[in-house]
Design an enzyme around this catalytic site. Sequence first.
Site, PDB file in Angstrom:
ATOM      1  N   GLY A   1      -3.605 -84.536 -13.169  1.00 32.60           N
ATOM      2  CA  GLY A   1      -4.112 -84.038 -11.901  1.00 32.60           C
ATOM      3  C   GLY A   1      -3.925 -85.093 -10.830  1.00 32.60           C
TER       4      GLY A   1
ATOM      5  N   GLN B   1      -5.821 -88.948  -2.906  1.00 28.08           N
ATOM      6  CA  GLN B   1      -5.245 -90.035  -3.714  1.00 28.08           C
ATOM      7  C   GLN B   1      -3.884 -90.476  -3.210  1.00 28.08           C
ATOM      8  OE1 GLN B   1      -6.076 -87.888  -7.655  1.00 28.08           O
ATOM      9  NE2 GLN B   1      -6.236 -90.052  -8.212  1.00 28.08           N
TER      10      GLN B   1
ATOM     11  N   CYS C   1      -8.383 -91.938 -14.346  1.00 32.35           N
ATOM     12  CA  CYS C   1      -8.018 -91.507 -12.995  1.00 32.35           C
ATOM     13  C   CYS C   1      -6.863 -92.380 -12.529  1.00 32.35           C
ATOM     14  CB  CYS C   1      -9.211 -91.673 -12.064  1.00 32.35           C
ATOM     15  SG  CYS C   1      -8.888 -91.170 -10.364  1.00 32.35           S
ATOM     16  N   LEU C   2      -5.864 -91.760 -11.907  1.00 27.49           N
ATOM     17  CA  LEU C   2      -4.699 -92.527 -11.442  1.00 27.49           C
ATOM     18  C   LEU C   2      -5.088 -93.534 -10.363  1.00 27.49           C
ATOM     19  CD1 LEU C   2      -1.994 -89.707 -11.377  1.00 27.49           C
ATOM     20  CD2 LEU C   2      -2.353 -91.476 -13.112  1.00 27.49           C
TER      21      LEU C   2
ATOM     22  N   HIS D   1     -12.889 -82.763 -11.959  1.00 27.78           N
ATOM     23  CA  HIS D   1     -12.517 -84.132 -11.591  1.00 27.78           C
ATOM     24  C   HIS D   1     -11.729 -84.132 -10.281  1.00 27.78           C
ATOM     25  CE1 HIS D   1     -10.989 -88.328 -12.558  1.00 27.78           C
ATOM     26  NE2 HIS D   1     -10.136 -87.924 -11.637  1.00 27.78           N
ATOM     27  N   GLU D   2     -10.739 -83.231 -10.186  1.00 24.77           N
ATOM     28  CA  GLU D   2      -9.903 -83.191  -8.976  1.00 24.77           C
ATOM     29  C   GLU D   2     -10.700 -82.698  -7.776  1.00 24.77           C
ATOM     30  OE1 GLU D   2      -7.235 -84.795  -9.057  1.00 24.77           O
ATOM     31  OE2 GLU D   2      -7.277 -84.954 -11.244  1.00 24.77           O
TER      32      GLU D   2
ATOM     33  N   HIS E   1     -12.588 -85.362  -6.025  1.00 23.84           N
ATOM     34  CA  HIS E   1     -11.813 -86.209  -5.113  1.00 23.84           C
ATOM     35  C   HIS E   1     -11.873 -85.668  -3.684  1.00 23.84           C
ATOM     36  CE1 HIS E   1      -9.910 -89.275  -7.549  1.00 23.84           C
ATOM     37  NE2 HIS E   1      -9.503 -88.389  -8.447  1.00 23.84           N
TER      38      HIS E   1
END
Length: 176
Positions: A47, A52, A99-100, A141-142, A145
Amino acid sequence: MALLKIARMGHPVLFQHAKAVADPGNPTIRRLVDDMIETMLDAPGVGLAAPQVHVSLRLFVFRVPGARAGEGSEIPPGVLINPRITFLSEEIMMCTEGCLSIPAMRGIVPRFAHIRYRGVDCDGRVVEAEARGFHANVIQHEYDHLDGILYPMRLVDFTSFGYAAEFANAANGDAP
Ligand code: NI
């Protein structure tokens, strides 16, 4: 298409409340989505939300790989623009997340186990589904953000938060 630079925890864009996308069919949005999918697959990740990649808009790309689909089905890379989530039960599941924007780390956080979500794609088509397990985990999670929330802000047990390699070593019995 292009690989986009990913903001890491500490960058202010990750803590902003992102704005709704006014025109999902705009070519600029389409290009952003294509680049975000390419960036997510290159990372690799499951994701990636617009904040991000330094764009404070309410959209994210995601996928559910076959190996993580559980009893659900694999979902190829796609986009959700201006998403909304409804929680379908009060049941909570504990999820191991990375997480990226927080490379090499992981933590265990509570998420709702059963949700419904709805948004649109770049053609303005409604994208909606019911989700459980990993699918529901990725969406929550996304979505976080978009509200400026990173998973460490949801930790209930800080000892579950650390470097993935250290947890792997401990699990393999390599730790002293
Ligand atoms: Ni993330």
